[in-house]
Design a protein around this motif. Structure first.
Motif, PDB file in Angstrom:
ATOM      1  N   LEU A  13      85.553  56.812  -2.773  1.00 42.36           N
ATOM      2  CA  LEU A  13      84.463  56.757  -2.790  1.00 42.36           C
ATOM      3  C   LEU A  13      83.215  57.093  -2.046  1.00 42.36           C
ATOM      4  O   LEU A  13      82.116  56.060  -2.080  1.00 42.36           O
ATOM      5  N   THR A  14      82.822  58.014  -1.397  1.00 46.69           N
ATOM      6  CA  THR A  14      81.931  58.936  -0.975  1.00 46.69           C
ATOM      7  C   THR A  14      81.562  59.173  -2.402  1.00 46.69           C
ATOM      8  O   THR A  14      79.825  59.192  -1.769  1.00 46.69           O
ATOM      9  N   ASP A  15      81.607  59.297  -3.654  1.00 46.02           N
ATOM     10  CA  ASP A  15      80.575  59.074  -4.567  1.00 46.02           C
ATOM     11  C   ASP A  15      80.521  58.124  -5.440  1.00 46.02           C
ATOM     12  O   ASP A  15      79.109  58.008  -5.383  1.00 46.02           O
ATOM     13  N   GLU A  30      75.753  56.425  -5.409  1.00 48.33           N
ATOM     14  CA  GLU A  30      76.094  56.530  -6.439  1.00 48.33           C
ATOM     15  C   GLU A  30      75.749  55.185  -7.492  1.00 48.33           C
ATOM     16  O   GLU A  30      74.362  54.130  -7.654  1.00 48.33           O
ATOM     17  N   ARG A  31      76.528  54.175  -6.555  1.00 46.53           N
ATOM     18  CA  ARG A  31      75.940  53.080  -8.159  1.00 46.53           C
ATOM     19  C   ARG A  31      74.589  51.820  -6.474  1.00 46.53           C
ATOM     20  O   ARG A  31      74.286  50.996  -7.180  1.00 46.53           O
ATOM     21  N   ASP A  80      69.321  46.209  -4.796  1.00 48.42           N
ATOM     22  CA  ASP A  80      69.225  45.315  -4.178  1.00 48.42           C
ATOM     23  C   ASP A  80      70.758  44.804  -3.669  1.00 48.42           C
ATOM     24  O   ASP A  80      71.288  43.839  -3.188  1.00 48.42           O
ATOM     25  N   TYR A  81      71.727  44.974  -3.922  1.00 45.75           N
ATOM     26  CA  TYR A  81      73.536  44.714  -3.711  1.00 45.75           C
ATOM     27  C   TYR A  81      74.137  45.711  -2.850  1.00 45.75           C
ATOM     28  O   TYR A  81      75.140  46.009  -3.033  1.00 45.75           O
ATOM     29  N   GLU A  82      73.237  46.923  -2.364  1.00 46.17           N
ATOM     30  CA  GLU A  82      73.904  47.875  -1.251  1.00 46.17           C
ATOM     31  C   GLU A  82      75.126  46.677  -0.946  1.00 46.17           C
ATOM     32  O   GLU A  82      75.677  47.417  -0.289  1.00 46.17           O
ATOM     33  N   ILE A 131      78.087  45.785  -2.528  1.00 46.26           N
ATOM     34  CA  ILE A 131      78.887  47.567  -2.985  1.00 46.26           C
ATOM     35  C   ILE A 131      79.549  48.509  -1.824  1.00 46.26           C
ATOM     36  O   ILE A 131      80.737  49.111  -1.987  1.00 46.26           O
ATOM     37  N   HIS A 132      78.353  48.118  -0.629  1.00 41.42           N
ATOM     38  CA  HIS A 132      79.563  48.756   0.052  1.00 41.42           C
ATOM     39  C   HIS A 132      81.161  47.514   0.584  1.00 41.42           C
ATOM     40  O   HIS A 132      81.791  48.606   1.666  1.00 41.42           O
TER      41      HIS A 132
END
Length: 207
Positions: free
Chosen positions: A60-62, A66-67, A73-75, A78-79
């Motif tokens: 997930l750290t990669d 990246e995403r 706008d969707y940070e 995604i988190h």
């Protein structure tokens, strides 16, 4: 039914959509009210295809930074994928856990092969005591092998200690069942617990 004549003495389950419901929508409908935006998000941002990279062993750290770089706008969303994944699993598939318990009560050796991210499995597994009934579970993200790659079935054979023709593999994905059968396993394409129960009884695994 298309099982071999050999006696089946072990049952191997998939997890997602066989034992537990799984749908990314269950989490993200809490975060995105507009249905058109939600549909677009699940088609383009946090997709099942992208999620499969974690199932296949990517960290997930990669994946997450990246995403976010692609969809800034969707940070927060995604988190949320990384920190609230258990909310994509709303509960058990109706009747399936009861079949696991019934097989265990009959003394049938139980195993699982699941396409599941290593980090997500670490958070999911402790909350599901049914997995205490399984003798071993092959997790794709841990092994960096994922169904339908034949290598994951060969690994499972070596771990589980049963001949392929002596195991029944249950999965909802036709490609995964086809690959298992090509490796000599017996396969049941899961649709619902009632149909599976009927096959287990026909095979003499349940009374």
């Amino acid at each position: 039914m298309s099982q071999t004549a050999a006696k089946i003495d072990a049952v191997v389950f998939d997890v997602g959509r066989v034992l537990y419901h799984w749908d990314l929508r269950h989490l993200f409908e809490k975060l995105i009210d507009d249905q058109e935006e939600l549909d677009w998000f699940l088609r383009n941002v946090v997709t099942e295809e992208w999620h499969f990279e974690h199932d296949h062993g990517r960290a997930l750290t990669d994946m997450v930074p990246e995403r976010i770089a692609l969809f800034p706008d969707y940070e927060a969303h995604i988190h949320a994928y990384a920190t609230r994944f258990n909310e994509t699993v709303p509960g058990p598939v109706e009747g399936s856990i009861e079949l696991v318990e019934a097989l265990h009560a009959q003394g049938v050796p139980l195993y699982a092969i699941t396409n599941f991210g290593h980090e997500f499995w670490g958070a999911f597994r402790p909350e599901r005591p049914v997995f205490d009934l399984f003798r071993d579970i092959v997790v794709s993200g841990t092994e960096k092998l994922a169904k339908p790659d034949p290598a994951i079935y060969r690994l499972a054979e070596s771990r589980f200690g049963h001949a392929p023709e002596a195991m029944l593999f249950i999965d909802d994905n036709p490609a995964n069942i086809a690959s298992a059968r090509e490796c000599g396993w017996n396969g049941h394409l899961f649709t619902d617990a009632a149909t599976l129960e009927a096959e287990l009884k026909a095979l003499g695994l349940l009374g």
